[in-house]
Scaffold this active site. Structure first.
Site, PDB file in Angstrom:
ATOM      1  N   CYS A 115     -44.392 -15.497  29.723  1.00  0.00           N
ATOM      2  CA  CYS A 115     -43.837 -15.091  28.416  1.00  0.00           C
ATOM      3  C   CYS A 115     -42.531 -15.809  28.085  1.00  0.00           C
ATOM      4  O   CYS A 115     -42.161 -15.914  26.922  1.00  0.00           O
ATOM      5  CB  CYS A 115     -43.625 -13.581  28.368  1.00  0.00           C
ATOM      6  SG  CYS A 115     -45.144 -12.658  28.549  1.00  0.00           S
ATOM      7  N   HIS A 252     -38.477 -11.751  22.358  1.00  0.00           N
ATOM      8  CA  HIS A 252     -39.871 -11.700  22.813  1.00  0.00           C
ATOM      9  C   HIS A 252     -40.443 -10.358  22.374  1.00  0.00           C
ATOM     10  O   HIS A 252     -39.819  -9.311  22.562  1.00  0.00           O
ATOM     11  CB  HIS A 252     -39.897 -11.829  24.339  1.00  0.00           C
ATOM     12  CG  HIS A 252     -41.259 -11.667  24.928  1.00  0.00           C
ATOM     13  ND1 HIS A 252     -42.375 -12.273  24.391  1.00  0.00           N
ATOM     14  CD2 HIS A 252     -41.688 -10.968  26.008  1.00  0.00           C
ATOM     15  CE1 HIS A 252     -43.429 -11.955  25.124  1.00  0.00           C
ATOM     16  NE2 HIS A 252     -43.040 -11.159  26.113  1.00  0.00           N
ATOM     17  N   ASN A 282     -48.108  -8.504  22.215  1.00  0.00           N
ATOM     18  CA  ASN A 282     -47.435  -9.460  23.087  1.00  0.00           C
ATOM     19  C   ASN A 282     -48.292 -10.729  23.180  1.00  0.00           C
ATOM     20  O   ASN A 282     -49.340 -10.719  23.811  1.00  0.00           O
ATOM     21  CB  ASN A 282     -47.233  -8.831  24.465  1.00  0.00           C
ATOM     22  CG  ASN A 282     -46.457  -9.734  25.412  1.00  0.00           C
ATOM     23  OD1 ASN A 282     -46.286 -10.915  25.159  1.00  0.00           O
ATOM     24  ND2 ASN A 282     -46.000  -9.163  26.515  1.00  0.00           N
TER      25      ASN A 282
HETATM   26  O1  UT7 Z   1     -44.185  -9.783  28.348  1.00  0.00           O
HETATM   27  C1  UT7 Z   1     -44.038  -9.500  29.689  1.00  0.00           C
HETATM   28  C2  UT7 Z   1     -43.144  -8.370  29.874  1.00  0.00           C
HETATM   29  N1  UT7 Z   1     -43.865  -7.156  29.788  1.00  0.00           N
HETATM   30  C3  UT7 Z   1     -43.286  -6.074  29.325  1.00  0.00           C
HETATM   31  O2  UT7 Z   1     -42.170  -6.165  28.889  1.00  0.00           O
HETATM   32  C4  UT7 Z   1     -43.998  -4.768  29.418  1.00  0.00           C
HETATM   33  C5  UT7 Z   1     -43.036  -3.749  29.940  1.00  0.00           C
HETATM   34  N2  UT7 Z   1     -43.605  -2.421  30.078  1.00  0.00           N
HETATM   35  C6  UT7 Z   1     -43.963  -1.643  29.025  1.00  0.00           C
HETATM   36  O3  UT7 Z   1     -43.900  -2.069  27.885  1.00  0.00           O
HETATM   37  C7  UT7 Z   1     -44.344  -0.199  29.281  1.00  0.00           C
HETATM   38  O4  UT7 Z   1     -44.051   0.107  30.618  1.00  0.00           O
HETATM   39  C8  UT7 Z   1     -45.844   0.097  29.014  1.00  0.00           C
HETATM   40  C9  UT7 Z   1     -46.083   0.080  27.531  1.00  0.00           C
HETATM   41  C10 UT7 Z   1     -46.700  -0.945  29.709  1.00  0.00           C
HETATM   42  C11 UT7 Z   1     -46.201   1.477  29.540  1.00  0.00           C
HETATM   43  O5  UT7 Z   1     -45.335   2.468  28.996  1.00  0.00           O
HETATM   44  P1  UT7 Z   1     -44.659   3.558  29.942  1.00  0.00           P
HETATM   45  O6  UT7 Z   1     -43.920   4.459  29.056  1.00  0.00           O
HETATM   46  O7  UT7 Z   1     -43.877   2.779  30.977  1.00  0.00           O
HETATM   47  O8  UT7 Z   1     -45.903   4.310  30.556  1.00  0.00           O
HETATM   48  P2  UT7 Z   1     -46.383   4.442  32.082  1.00  0.00           P
HETATM   49  O9  UT7 Z   1     -46.916   3.131  32.573  1.00  0.00           O
HETATM   50  O10 UT7 Z   1     -45.282   5.071  32.890  1.00  0.00           O
HETATM   51  O11 UT7 Z   1     -47.560   5.454  31.934  1.00  0.00           O
HETATM   52  C12 UT7 Z   1     -47.360   6.775  31.415  1.00  0.00           C
HETATM   53  C13 UT7 Z   1     -48.709   7.460  31.258  1.00  0.00           C
HETATM   54  C14 UT7 Z   1     -49.610   7.359  32.482  1.00  0.00           C
HETATM   55  O12 UT7 Z   1     -50.308   8.555  32.603  1.00  0.00           O
HETATM   56  P3  UT7 Z   1     -49.855   9.675  33.667  1.00  0.00           P
HETATM   57  O13 UT7 Z   1     -49.926   8.987  35.004  1.00  0.00           O
HETATM   58  O14 UT7 Z   1     -48.465  10.051  33.275  1.00  0.00           O
HETATM   59  O15 UT7 Z   1     -50.876  10.746  33.483  1.00  0.00           O
HETATM   60  C15 UT7 Z   1     -50.570   6.263  32.130  1.00  0.00           C
HETATM   61  O16 UT7 Z   1     -51.818   6.385  32.804  1.00  0.00           O
HETATM   62  O17 UT7 Z   1     -49.442   6.838  30.194  1.00  0.00           O
HETATM   63  C16 UT7 Z   1     -50.748   6.496  30.654  1.00  0.00           C
HETATM   64  N3  UT7 Z   1     -51.218   5.316  29.943  1.00  0.00           N
HETATM   65  C17 UT7 Z   1     -51.907   5.364  28.788  1.00  0.00           C
HETATM   66  N4  UT7 Z   1     -52.335   6.379  28.032  1.00  0.00           N
HETATM   67  C18 UT7 Z   1     -53.021   6.094  26.917  1.00  0.00           C
HETATM   68  C19 UT7 Z   1     -51.009   4.011  30.288  1.00  0.00           C
HETATM   69  N5  UT7 Z   1     -51.595   3.219  29.368  1.00  0.00           N
HETATM   70  C20 UT7 Z   1     -52.158   4.035  28.441  1.00  0.00           C
HETATM   71  C21 UT7 Z   1     -52.869   3.786  27.259  1.00  0.00           C
HETATM   72  N6  UT7 Z   1     -53.279   4.837  26.523  1.00  0.00           N
HETATM   73  N7  UT7 Z   1     -53.139   2.539  26.825  1.00  0.00           N
END
Ligand code: UT7
Length: 325
Positions: A115, A252, A282
């Site tokens: 990225c 980004h 992204n």
């Molecule tokens: O370009 C490269 C750099 N990349 C980035 O900058 C990405 C950085 N990370 C992020 O943007 C965020 O961490 C995400 C958007 C990927 C995830 O958001 P989060 O608030 O960190 O969520 P999480 O991974 O901690 O997951 C929270 C919950 C989980 O469920 P439980 O375990 O709490 O029951 C996940 O399973 O959200 C669930 N979850 C979803 N639910 C519905 C994860 N993906 C999804 C989804 N739809 N697509």
């Protein structure tokens, strides 16, 4: 004191026709529009058609950038292309773009910093242009990230999209001050110990396959705001400007919350932030030049404006550049 600068003389972006909404994705994976919007700000993304290679996207963006610069393919003597989804393992996609555009024999190669690729590529091209080795350079960020998705992994497949953005760089005389047009300063970083947070689980010398994208999203998130802010401050110092001098912040476009977090940490006014994540998602190396092209084409970003670009991605890599347009 007269100095040679790399001046951005044209910008262009290209997004493939097919739009994929959050509702579309909720039909193939256990997700929903509300979750995606709340956690990322993403509403839709574009997907390349099956017969479109990443070089095709790059060519469309490059044509627009060249037209904006008043240049033609015949003028191009350098192509630096950032991608993590090349057409082939080799040759470089930059070489394929050179052929497709009909550019003369010159220098063409790819940069792989995921990225952060476009930010890295811009500084690499600056090394040629500002030393008099290139009169007309194309710097391109192009990706078909949807081809790297594991469509059973809701934690990643909703986050990415396809697209390409390009800028034309030409040499310009400056006075060695912050009023000069051109690339004024930058800071690049890589921490290879964080590889496991964001990577693709395949490659020619390991599995012999392309692989799928794997990410520990919440851990990447934790690094993002702090790392990006540090690189931005370093780039601004290198350029000799302050954050208050910045006219437009072009980050980004990975996640709306990261974007807000960085702007807040640096005290940057939200109205100065170019935001395209809602409709592009992204697009990895394409994300910054695509957002840049949008800001120019809608009339917000103008010649003479001081721009701050930044990105962060797999590696982990990150970096920022200060550019006066
Ligand atoms: O370009 C490269 C750099 N990349 C980035 O900058 C990405 C950085 N990370 C992020 O943007 C965020 O961490 C995400 C958007 C990927 C995830 O958001 P989060 O608030 O960190 O969520 P999480 O991974 O901690 O997951 C929270 C919950 C989980 O469920 P439980 O375990 O709490 O029951 C996940 O399973 O959200 C669930 N979850 C979803 N639910 C519905 C994860 N993906 C999804 C989804 N739809 N697509």
């Amino acid at each position: 004191m007269s100095v040679l600068r790399s001046v951005v003389t044209g910008v262009g972006g290209y997004l493939p026709e097919t739009v994929v909404t959050n509702d579309d994705l909720s039909k193939i994976v256990d997700t929903n529009d509300a979750w995606i919007q709340e956690r990322t700000g993403i509403r839709s993304r574009h997907r390349a058609s099956e017969d479109q290679a990443v070089s095709d996207l790059a060519v469309e963006a490059a044509k627009k950038a060249l037209a904006a610069a008043g240049r033609s393919a015949a003028d191009v003597d350098l192509i630096v292309l950032a991608t993590t989804t090349p057409d082939l393992t080799f040759p470089a996609t930059a070489a394929i773009v050179q052929r497709k555009l009909g550019c003369p024999v010159g220098v063409a190669f790819d940069v792989q910093a995921v990225c952060s690729g476009f930010v890295y590529a811009l500084t690499v091209a600056d090394g040629f242009v500002a030393r008099g080795h290139s009169k007309c350079a194309l710097v391109i960020g192009a990706e078909t990230m949807t081809r790297l998705m594991d469509w059973t992994d809701r934690g990643t497949c909703v986050l990415f999209g396809d697209g390409a953005g390009a800028v034309v760089l030409e040499p310009g005389e400056g006075q060695g001050t912050t009023a000069d047009r051109g690339l004024l300063g930058f800071a690049l970083r890589c921490d290879g110990t964080k590889q496991d947070l964001l990577y693709v689980d395949g490659g020619p010398s390991t599995t012999g396959t392309v692989g799928k994208l794997r990410m520990l999203g919440n851990q990447v998130f934790k690094h993002a705001v702090i790392n990006i802010s540090e690189a931005i401050t370093a780039a601004a110092n290198h350029a000799g400007v302050t954050i208050a001098d910045i006219d437009w912040f072009i980050p980004h476009q990975a996640n709306q919350r990261i974007l807000h977090g960085v702007a807040h940490r640096l005290g940057l006014d939200e109205s100065k932030v170019i935001q395209t994540v809602a409709h592009h998602a992204n697009t990895s190396a394409a994300s910054v030049p695509l957002a840049w092209a949008e800001g120019v084409s809608d009339g917000r970003i103008k010649k003479g404006d001081l721009l701050l670009i930044e990105a962060m991605g797999g590696g982990l890599t990150w970096g920022a550049c200060v550019v006066r347009l």
